[in-house]
Design an enzyme around this catalytic site. Structure first.
Site, PDB file in Angstrom:
ATOM      1  N   GLN A 126       0.826  -1.214   0.000  1.00  0.00           N
ATOM      2  CA  GLN A 126       0.000   0.000   0.000  1.00  0.00           C
ATOM      3  C   GLN A 126       0.856   1.260   0.000  1.00  0.00           C
ATOM      4  O   GLN A 126       1.575   1.509   0.971  1.00  0.00           O
ATOM      5  CB  GLN A 126      -0.887   0.002   1.261  1.00  0.00           C
ATOM      6  CG  GLN A 126      -1.795   1.198   1.394  1.00  0.00           C
ATOM      7  CD  GLN A 126      -2.566   1.172   2.709  1.00  0.00           C
ATOM      8  OE1 GLN A 126      -2.100   0.625   3.697  1.00  0.00           O
ATOM      9  NE2 GLN A 126      -3.746   1.761   2.730  1.00  0.00           N
ATOM     10  N   GLY A 127       0.767   2.041  -1.054  1.00  0.00           N
ATOM     11  CA  GLY A 127       1.548   3.276  -1.159  1.00  0.00           C
ATOM     12  C   GLY A 127       0.686   4.503  -0.952  1.00  0.00           C
ATOM     13  O   GLY A 127       0.447   5.272  -1.889  1.00  0.00           O
ATOM     14  N   TYR A 128       0.199   4.663   0.275  1.00  0.00           N
ATOM     15  CA  TYR A 128      -0.574   5.864   0.605  1.00  0.00           C
ATOM     16  C   TYR A 128       0.339   6.926   1.232  1.00  0.00           C
ATOM     17  O   TYR A 128       0.462   8.027   0.733  1.00  0.00           O
ATOM     18  CB  TYR A 128      -1.664   5.503   1.628  1.00  0.00           C
ATOM     19  CG  TYR A 128      -2.985   5.041   1.061  1.00  0.00           C
ATOM     20  CD1 TYR A 128      -3.071   4.407  -0.166  1.00  0.00           C
ATOM     21  CD2 TYR A 128      -4.162   5.222   1.778  1.00  0.00           C
ATOM     22  CE1 TYR A 128      -4.287   3.980  -0.661  1.00  0.00           C
ATOM     23  CE2 TYR A 128      -5.381   4.799   1.283  1.00  0.00           C
ATOM     24  CZ  TYR A 128      -5.446   4.176   0.066  1.00  0.00           C
ATOM     25  OH  TYR A 128      -6.650   3.757  -0.414  1.00  0.00           O
ATOM     26  N   SER A 129       0.986   6.543   2.378  1.00  0.00           N
ATOM     27  CA  SER A 129       1.677   7.543   3.202  1.00  0.00           C
ATOM     28  C   SER A 129       2.953   8.062   2.551  1.00  0.00           C
ATOM     29  O   SER A 129       3.634   7.343   1.818  1.00  0.00           O
ATOM     30  CB  SER A 129       2.059   6.931   4.547  1.00  0.00           C
ATOM     31  OG  SER A 129       0.930   6.417   5.161  1.00  0.00           O
ATOM     32  N   GLU A 244      -9.984  -1.363   5.503  1.00  0.00           N
ATOM     33  CA  GLU A 244      -8.742  -1.543   6.272  1.00  0.00           C
ATOM     34  C   GLU A 244      -9.021  -1.431   7.769  1.00  0.00           C
ATOM     35  O   GLU A 244      -8.558  -2.240   8.551  1.00  0.00           O
ATOM     36  CB  GLU A 244      -7.717  -0.484   5.835  1.00  0.00           C
ATOM     37  CG  GLU A 244      -6.386  -0.595   6.568  1.00  0.00           C
ATOM     38  CD  GLU A 244      -5.347   0.426   6.075  1.00  0.00           C
ATOM     39  OE1 GLU A 244      -5.614   1.119   5.079  1.00  0.00           O
ATOM     40  OE2 GLU A 244      -4.294   0.503   6.714  1.00  0.00           O
ATOM     41  N   SER A 383      -4.452   7.186  12.525  1.00  0.00           N
ATOM     42  CA  SER A 383      -4.155   7.142  13.961  1.00  0.00           C
ATOM     43  C   SER A 383      -5.455   7.237  14.779  1.00  0.00           C
ATOM     44  O   SER A 383      -6.474   7.745  14.318  1.00  0.00           O
ATOM     45  CB  SER A 383      -3.212   8.287  14.342  1.00  0.00           C
ATOM     46  OG  SER A 383      -3.928   9.502  14.288  1.00  0.00           O
ATOM     47  N   ASN A 384      -5.381   6.744  16.034  1.00  0.00           N
ATOM     48  CA  ASN A 384      -6.586   6.731  16.874  1.00  0.00           C
ATOM     49  C   ASN A 384      -7.112   8.135  17.155  1.00  0.00           C
ATOM     50  O   ASN A 384      -8.323   8.337  17.276  1.00  0.00           O
ATOM     51  CB  ASN A 384      -6.292   5.977  18.171  1.00  0.00           C
ATOM     52  CG  ASN A 384      -6.269   4.466  17.939  1.00  0.00           C
ATOM     53  OD1 ASN A 384      -6.271   4.013  16.791  1.00  0.00           O
ATOM     54  ND2 ASN A 384      -6.262   3.696  19.002  1.00  0.00           N
ATOM     55  N   GLU A 385      -6.186   9.103  17.243  1.00  0.00           N
ATOM     56  CA  GLU A 385      -6.649  10.483  17.469  1.00  0.00           C
ATOM     57  C   GLU A 385      -7.537  10.922  16.301  1.00  0.00           C
ATOM     58  O   GLU A 385      -8.577  11.558  16.489  1.00  0.00           O
ATOM     59  CB  GLU A 385      -5.456  11.448  17.581  1.00  0.00           C
ATOM     60  CG  GLU A 385      -4.614  11.309  18.845  1.00  0.00           C
ATOM     61  CD  GLU A 385      -3.600  10.178  18.751  1.00  0.00           C
ATOM     62  OE1 GLU A 385      -3.528   9.526  17.691  1.00  0.00           O
ATOM     63  OE2 GLU A 385      -2.894   9.942  19.745  1.00  0.00           O
TER      64      GLU A 385
HETATM   65  C1  LIG Z   1       4.223   0.097  11.372  1.00  0.00           C
HETATM   66  C2  LIG Z   1       3.503   0.975  10.393  1.00  0.00           C
HETATM   67  C3  LIG Z   1       3.076   0.429   9.195  1.00  0.00           C
HETATM   68  C4  LIG Z   1       2.453   1.230   8.236  1.00  0.00           C
HETATM   69  N1  LIG Z   1       2.125   0.677   7.030  1.00  0.00           N
HETATM   70  C5  LIG Z   1       1.693   1.487   6.039  1.00  0.00           C
HETATM   71  C6  LIG Z   1       1.519   0.979   4.717  1.00  0.00           C
HETATM   72  O1  LIG Z   1       1.717  -0.208   4.445  1.00  0.00           O
HETATM   73  N2  LIG Z   1       1.154   1.834   3.738  1.00  0.00           N
HETATM   74  C7  LIG Z   1       0.893   3.156   3.981  1.00  0.00           C
HETATM   75  O2  LIG Z   1       0.532   3.860   3.050  1.00  0.00           O
HETATM   76  N3  LIG Z   1       1.045   3.673   5.231  1.00  0.00           N
HETATM   77  C8  LIG Z   1       1.446   2.870   6.250  1.00  0.00           C
HETATM   78  N4  LIG Z   1       1.641   3.381   7.523  1.00  0.00           N
HETATM   79  C9  LIG Z   1       1.463   4.821   7.724  1.00  0.00           C
HETATM   80  C10 LIG Z   1       0.336   5.201   8.656  1.00  0.00           C
HETATM   81  O3  LIG Z   1      -0.916   5.076   8.024  1.00  0.00           O
HETATM   82  C11 LIG Z   1       0.624   6.635   9.161  1.00  0.00           C
HETATM   83  O4  LIG Z   1       1.761   6.548   9.999  1.00  0.00           O
HETATM   84  C12 LIG Z   1      -0.534   7.235   9.920  1.00  0.00           C
HETATM   85  O5  LIG Z   1      -1.571   7.543   9.038  1.00  0.00           O
HETATM   86  C13 LIG Z   1      -0.132   8.504  10.716  1.00  0.00           C
HETATM   87  O6  LIG Z   1       0.494   9.422   9.871  1.00  0.00           O
HETATM   88  P1  LIG Z   1       1.917  10.092  10.237  1.00  0.00           P
HETATM   89  O7  LIG Z   1       2.845   8.982  10.613  1.00  0.00           O
HETATM   90  O8  LIG Z   1       2.279  10.998   9.116  1.00  0.00           O
HETATM   91  O9  LIG Z   1       1.677  10.932  11.559  1.00  0.00           O
HETATM   92  P2  LIG Z   1       1.085  12.412  11.634  1.00  0.00           P
HETATM   93  O10 LIG Z   1      -0.097  12.539  10.769  1.00  0.00           O
HETATM   94  O11 LIG Z   1       2.206  13.386  11.458  1.00  0.00           O
HETATM   95  O12 LIG Z   1       0.586  12.453  13.141  1.00  0.00           O
HETATM   96  C14 LIG Z   1       1.454  12.701  14.248  1.00  0.00           C
HETATM   97  C15 LIG Z   1       0.581  12.789  15.509  1.00  0.00           C
HETATM   98  O13 LIG Z   1      -0.371  13.858  15.388  1.00  0.00           O
HETATM   99  C16 LIG Z   1      -1.694  13.371  15.559  1.00  0.00           C
HETATM  100  N5  LIG Z   1      -2.623  14.056  14.673  1.00  0.00           N
HETATM  101  C17 LIG Z   1      -2.448  14.312  13.341  1.00  0.00           C
HETATM  102  N6  LIG Z   1      -3.545  14.949  12.832  1.00  0.00           N
HETATM  103  C18 LIG Z   1      -4.423  15.093  13.850  1.00  0.00           C
HETATM  104  C19 LIG Z   1      -5.718  15.648  13.972  1.00  0.00           C
HETATM  105  N7  LIG Z   1      -6.356  16.176  12.915  1.00  0.00           N
HETATM  106  N8  LIG Z   1      -6.316  15.614  15.169  1.00  0.00           N
HETATM  107  C20 LIG Z   1      -5.698  15.063  16.255  1.00  0.00           C
HETATM  108  N9  LIG Z   1      -4.463  14.528  16.214  1.00  0.00           N
HETATM  109  C21 LIG Z   1      -3.838  14.530  15.036  1.00  0.00           C
HETATM  110  C22 LIG Z   1      -1.601  11.899  15.193  1.00  0.00           C
HETATM  111  O14 LIG Z   1      -2.624  11.140  15.761  1.00  0.00           O
HETATM  112  C23 LIG Z   1      -0.243  11.525  15.745  1.00  0.00           C
HETATM  113  O15 LIG Z   1      -0.326  11.261  17.127  1.00  0.00           O
HETATM  114  C24 LIG Z   1       2.217   2.604   8.513  1.00  0.00           C
HETATM  115  C25 LIG Z   1       2.626   3.141   9.742  1.00  0.00           C
HETATM  116  C26 LIG Z   1       3.266   2.353  10.668  1.00  0.00           C
HETATM  117  C27 LIG Z   1       3.713   2.993  11.976  1.00  0.00           C
END
Ligand SMILES: Cc1cc2nc3c(=O)[nH]c(=O)nc-3n(C[C@H](O)[C@H](O)[C@H](O)COP(=O)(O)OP(=O)(O)OC[C@H]3O[C@@H](n4cnc5c(N)ncnc54)[C@H](O)[C@@H]3O)c2cc1C
Length: 398
Positions: A126-129, A244, A383-385
């Site tokens: 999955q290439g989302y992030s 998902e 994320s849960n938030e």
């Molecule tokens: C082990 C692992 C596997 C993963 N696998 C994949 C994968 O296969 N493919 C893929 O595409 N992605 C993958 N991900 C990415 C994952 O979906 C993202 O890490 C996730 O969506 C959070 O984004 P971020 O890391 O950029 O954190 P950020 O968005 O920068 O968030 C940082 C903190 O701020 C909080 N935050 C951000 N916005 C808000 C808001 N609006 N309100 C309240 N709090 C907020 C977050 O909850 C978090 O605590 C993976 C991540 C991990 C850790």
């Protein structure tokens, strides 16, 4: 909500049990039950066994080679497979891309990719992030510029789970900078063997490199690999995320992790008695068990609603939060239960044939690894938030 199983459903449960007793290799269930690391071949072996039985596409309709099971049958299957310690099915092709292709893909894409997902010909990731586009996914910057019958893709994805095993990646790419950010995103299927694609491992705190960076430098992708319409990818991406997140609830995983915790607490000693008799520890276990029972009931309510024809909506966010918090709490208690054996973290001993001994009893070995690895649960899949924000808007109308 009616929680009694019909005779047909009971017979189905028996059928699943006898299939697992006969076909689930003991080598695999021992690995899963012992918290050992699974290899690519392990996942592929179980995938092939389920495919041969026709029990792989559990969320897929029969016309596409799926089981056509309803929500209750899927629930029974999940309960029985986790109880029997079967490997999990890698979800990217089956549970994420498959449903998107069935709803939004072309007939050609469906005819080509769906059988390949079932047969294990393609391993999808999955290439989302991206750096700067996780929770705020609409900020994706990886570009796909149309040139004749191709797109030229440039950019970087991150956190790509099991991307080191994958030969295909589904990506969100920016095809327009006009309008709202969500309106310029497309959903593209990319062959990872194309020149210009580079996969680099990211080593996590548990010592594993199950996630990766994926780089694209002038990668030429046939235009027929666009899913649906250009610039409409956001709709497909959101549809995929609902699938998902429901998958992340993991009632079965939490149930077997809890019974493992109880077993350990019965074997470990505290003040000359089994830990399970320590009132403070017993109270913590009871609380997490109550939370799990409440979540399992919510899960059943969602299943009953789905069986009645109502699609899950924001409930999937609710299940994602509760499911992940409960599993992390069980991990924390397990680590606490094994006490000092949680300190010497011999991660290599989790690999089959490892030439290194664990410190302490076998059951202590995966405690720390699972604890560290499952920090991810409350982050990925949104994320849960952010799930709480969704609930506050969609359910509480705040
Ligand atoms: C082990 C692992 C596997 C993963 N696998 C994949 C994968 O296969 N493919 C893929 O595409 N992605 C993958 N991900 C990415 C994952 O979906 C993202 O890490 C996730 O969506 C959070 O984004 P971020 O890391 O950029 O954190 P950020 O968005 O920068 O968030 C940082 C903190 O701020 C909080 N935050 C951000 N916005 C808000 C808001 N609006 N309100 C309240 N709090 C907020 C977050 O909850 C978090 O605590 C993976 C991540 C991990 C850790």
């Amino acid at each position: 909500m009616d929680l009694t199983y019909t005779d047909d459903q009971k017979a189905f449960r028996d059928e699943v049990r006898s299939f697992l007793a006969e076909k689930l290799p003991k080598r695999l269930s021992d690995k899963v039950a012992g918290g050992k690391r699974l290899t690519k071949e392990d996942y592929e072996e179980w995938h092939a066994i389920l495919n041969e039985k026709g029990w792989l596409g559990v969320t897929w309709p029969k016309e596409h080679g799926g089981t056509g099971w309803d929500a209750v049958e899927r629930h029974i299957f999940e309960e029985e497979t986790t109880r029997a310690a079967a490997p999990r099915i890698v979800p990217f092709g089956l549970n994420m891309l498959g449903p998107v292709l069935m709803k939004f893909g072309s007939k050609e894409q469906q005819a080509h990719y769906l059988p390949r997902i079932l047969n294990g010909d393609d391993w999808w990731c999955q290439g989302y992030s991206e750096p700067g586009a996780g929770s705020d996914l609409a900020s994706v910057k990886t570009t796909a510029v149309r040139e004749g019958d191709h797109y030229i893709v440039n950019g970087q994805k991150t956190w790509t789970t099991l991307g080191q095993y994958a030969n295909m990646i589904f990506c969100l790419v920016r095809t327009s900078k006009d309008g709202k950010p969500q309106e310029g995103i497309s959903f593209l299927l990319i062959d990872m063997d194309t020149p210009g694609v580079t996969v680099r491992p990211i080593v996590l705190i548990d010592g594993e490199a199950e996630v990766n960076e994926v780089w694209f430098e002038d990668v030429k992708v046939p235009a027929e690999n666009l899913v649906g319409e250009e610039n409409k990818g956001w709709t497909y991406a959101k549809y995929l995320l609902t699938h998902e997140r429901t998958n992340i609830a993991g009632v079965g995983f939490a149930t077997s992790a809890l019974s493992n915790l109880k077993r350990i607490a019965g074997l470990e000693q505290s003040g000359g008695k089994p830990l399970i008799e320590n009132p403070f520890f017993a109270a913590k276990m009871a609380q997490v068990e109550i939370d799990l029972m409440a979540m399992a009931t919510t899960n059943l309510r969602t299943i009953a609603a789905a069986a009645a024809g109502n699609a899950p909506g924001a409930e999937s966010s609710m299940l994602k939060i509760k499911g992940t918090v409960i599993r992390q709490e069980i991990n924390a208690l397990t680590r606490q239960a094994v006490g000092p054996y949680a300190m010497p973290f011999v991660s290599e001993a989790l690999d089959e044939g490892a030439n290194v001994s664990p410190v302490g009893p076998d059951y202590a070995l995966p405690a720390t690894q699972s604890y560290f690895n499952n920090r991810k649960l409350s982050i990925y899949g949104g994320s849960n938030e952010v799930q709480r924000q969704i609930i506050s808007k969609a359910i509480l109308e705040l």
